[in-house]
Design an enzyme around this catalytic site. Structure first.
Site, PDB file in Angstrom:
ATOM      1  N   ASP A 117       0.875  -1.169  -0.087  1.00 32.81           N
ATOM      2  CA  ASP A 117      -0.120   0.014  -0.184  1.00 32.81           C
ATOM      3  C   ASP A 117       0.925   1.266  -0.035  1.00 32.81           C
ATOM      4  OD1 ASP A 117      -2.339  -1.480  -0.004  1.00 32.81           O
ATOM      5  OD2 ASP A 117      -2.548  -1.388   2.183  1.00 32.81           O
ATOM      6  N   ASP A 136      -7.220  -1.251  -4.439  1.00 34.74           N
ATOM      7  CA  ASP A 136      -8.412  -1.288  -3.563  1.00 34.74           C
ATOM      8  C   ASP A 136      -9.397  -0.144  -3.789  1.00 34.74           C
ATOM      9  OD1 ASP A 136      -7.010  -2.859  -1.726  1.00 34.74           O
ATOM     10  OD2 ASP A 136      -5.994  -1.144  -0.654  1.00 34.74           O
TER      11      ASP A 136
END
EC number: 3.4.23.36
Length: 161
Positions: A117, A136
């Site tokens: 991330d 995401d």
């Protein structure tokens, strides 16, 4: 179905290329933080071993494989349901975004053992501690798109009788 495949491939590639550029080429893994357009958009290095926002972050190898299995099962279900429902247009693209994003995160778990991330967004005096990635975003967009764009099975059942 071409829209589904196309959206899935694009979502997968955009996510993986963005991670490679930001985390590896810009060396976010080393420097940990880059303020891009503070406080709205920042790069913060993150290793997500759980699901969204690090929930269920047990860090065990069994949890990793369970999350891979769940993601693949969901992708398989959405794909089969999309074909059976004969999704077209934006609904097919939404299914593709969801599948492509989920498969991109699965690849991360297979390669690294966790999902990479790097995006962090804050606003209006609220310091958001969470990081996410473009996969995401695609998963979320695809799920919301399917909620609003998928055909209503009740409407089809009412046509016959």
């Amino acid at each position: 179905m071409r829209l589904l495949y196309g959206a899935a491939v694009i979502a997968f590639l955009v996510d993986q290329v963005s991670k490679y550029i930001v985390i590896h080429m810009m060396e976010l893994w080393r420097i940990r933080a880059v303020d891009v357009f503070p406080p709205f958009v920042n790069f913060r290095y993150g290793e997500n071993r759980g699901i969204n926002f690090g929930l269920f972050d047990g860090g065990s190898d069994a949890a990793r494989w369970a999350l891979i299995g769940v993601a693949l099962a969901i992708c398989t279900f959405v794909y089969i349901w999309s074909r059976k429902s004969q999704l077209a247009g934006w609904a097919a693209a939404a299914a593709g975004l969801l599948i492509g994003g989920a498969l991109a995160n699965v690849l991360d778990r297979l390669i690294y053992g966790y999902v990479l991330d790097f995006l962090n967004m804050s606003c209006c005096g609220i310091d958001n501690p969470f990081v996410f990635n473009l996969a995401d975003v695609f998963i979320f967009m695809g799920a919301i798109g399917l909620v609003f764009l998928a055909p209503d099975p009740k409407a089809d059942a009412n046509k016959g009788g």
